[in-house]
Design an enzyme around this catalytic site. Structure first.
Site, PDB file in Angstrom:
ATOM      1  N   ASN A  25       0.837  -1.234   0.104  1.00 47.22           N
ATOM      2  CA  ASN A  25      -0.232   0.018  -0.013  1.00 47.22           C
ATOM      3  C   ASN A  25       0.624   1.120  -0.068  1.00 47.22           C
ATOM      4  OD1 ASN A  25       0.746  -0.898   2.752  1.00 47.22           O
ATOM      5  ND2 ASN A  25      -0.950   0.232   3.665  1.00 47.22           N
ATOM      6  N   GLU A  44      -2.768  -4.754  -2.806  1.00 46.66           N
ATOM      7  CA  GLU A  44      -3.405  -5.608  -3.951  1.00 46.66           C
ATOM      8  C   GLU A  44      -3.466  -4.946  -5.367  1.00 46.66           C
ATOM      9  OE1 GLU A  44      -4.691  -4.914  -1.205  1.00 46.66           O
ATOM     10  OE2 GLU A  44      -6.059  -6.226  -0.458  1.00 46.66           O
ATOM     11  N   GLU A  66       0.536   5.101   0.640  1.00 44.06           N
ATOM     12  CA  GLU A  66      -0.531   6.214   1.091  1.00 44.06           C
ATOM     13  C   GLU A  66      -0.243   7.843   0.502  1.00 44.06           C
ATOM     14  OE1 GLU A  66      -0.990   5.693   5.480  1.00 44.06           O
ATOM     15  OE2 GLU A  66      -2.163   3.939   5.066  1.00 44.06           O
TER      16      GLU A  66
HETATM   17  N1  THU Z   1      -5.408  -1.423   2.497  1.00 46.93           N
HETATM   18  C1  THU Z   1      -4.863  -2.245   1.500  1.00 46.93           C
HETATM   19  O1  THU Z   1      -3.581  -2.096   1.117  1.00 46.93           O
HETATM   20  N2  THU Z   1      -5.558  -3.103   1.024  1.00 46.93           N
HETATM   21  C2  THU Z   1      -6.865  -3.560   1.600  1.00 46.93           C
HETATM   22  O2  THU Z   1      -7.306  -4.473   0.909  1.00 46.93           O
HETATM   23  C3  THU Z   1      -7.482  -2.854   2.491  1.00 46.93           C
HETATM   24  C4  THU Z   1      -6.724  -1.459   2.846  1.00 46.93           C
HETATM   25  C5  THU Z   1      -4.531  -0.464   2.966  1.00 46.93           C
HETATM   26  C6  THU Z   1      -5.116   1.037   2.492  1.00 46.93           C
HETATM   27  C7  THU Z   1      -4.353   1.956   3.571  1.00 46.93           C
HETATM   28  O3  THU Z   1      -3.122   2.248   3.216  1.00 46.93           O
HETATM   29  C8  THU Z   1      -4.544   1.174   4.770  1.00 46.93           C
HETATM   30  O4  THU Z   1      -4.526  -0.040   4.175  1.00 46.93           O
HETATM   31  C9  THU Z   1      -5.646   1.599   5.687  1.00 46.93           C
HETATM   32  O5  THU Z   1      -6.701   1.449   5.165  1.00 46.93           O
END
Ligand code: THU
Length: 128
Positions: free
Chosen positions: A41, A54, A43
Site C-alpha cells: 500500500n 493488492e 498512502e
Molecule cells: N489497504 C490495502 O492495502 N488493502 C486492502 O485491501 C485494505 C486496505 C490499505 C490502504 C491503507 O493504506 C491502509 O490499508 C488502511 O486502510
C-alpha cells in the site's frame, strides 16, 4: 504454496508506505504462467489517493504484460483481526480473472477463498 505466498506478502509489506494509518499491507499475485508480482500500500496526504497493496501488485503484473492472474495472497502485518481485500480491489481481481484469494489470519494461518465467495453476482467484462 499458500504459506509460502503469505510469507512473501508479509515480507514485502515491510516496504509499505503507510505513514498515516501505520497499517502495512503486502500482496503477491501469481500470473497464469506462474510468474509472481508483489505490491504494497502506498498512502498519500490526500488520503483518497492512497493505493492498496493488492492494486499495486495487480498493476505491476499488468505492467509486465500479465493480464491473466490466478491467485493473490494478502498479508496485513499490523492487523489484529482478519485482513480481507477491499471492495475496489475485489473488483480489480474480477477484471483480471483471479480465482483464488489467500488471506493471512491473525495467528498467521492461511485462509483461502474463491473470488465468487468474496464478490458474488459480480459485474465483469462479459457483462458489457
Ligand atoms: N489497504 C490495502 O492495502 N488493502 C486492502 O485491501 C485494505 C486496505 C490499505 C490502504 C491503507 O493504506 C491502509 O490499508 C488502511 O486502510
Amino acid at each position: 504454496m499458500e504459506d509460502e505466498l503469505l510469507a512473501e506478502a508479509a515480507e514485502v509489506a515491510e516496504a509499505a508506505y503507510a505513514p498515516y494509518s501505520n497499517f502495512r499491507v503486502g500482496a503477491v499475485v501469481v500470473a497464469a504462467d506462474g510468474q509472481r508480482f508483489t505490491g504494497v500500500n502506498v498512502e498519500n496526504a490526500a488520503y483518497g489517493s492512497t493505493q492498496c497493496a493488492e492494486a499495486s501488485a495487480m498493476a505491476n503484473a499488468v505492467t509486465a504484460g500479465h493480464t491473466d492472474i490466478k491467485t493473490i495472497a494478502v498479508a496485513c502485518i499490523d492487523a489484529e483481526g482478519d485482513c480481507y481485500p477491499c471492495g475496489n480491489c475485489r473488483q480489480m481481481m474480477r477484471e483480471l480473472g483471479v480465482e483464488t484469494i489467500i488471506v493471512r489470519t491473525p495467528n498467521g494461518a492461511a485462509r483461502q477463498h474463491t473470488l465468487a465467495e468474496l464478490l458474488p453476482d459480480s459485474f465483469g467484462p462479459e457483462s458489457l
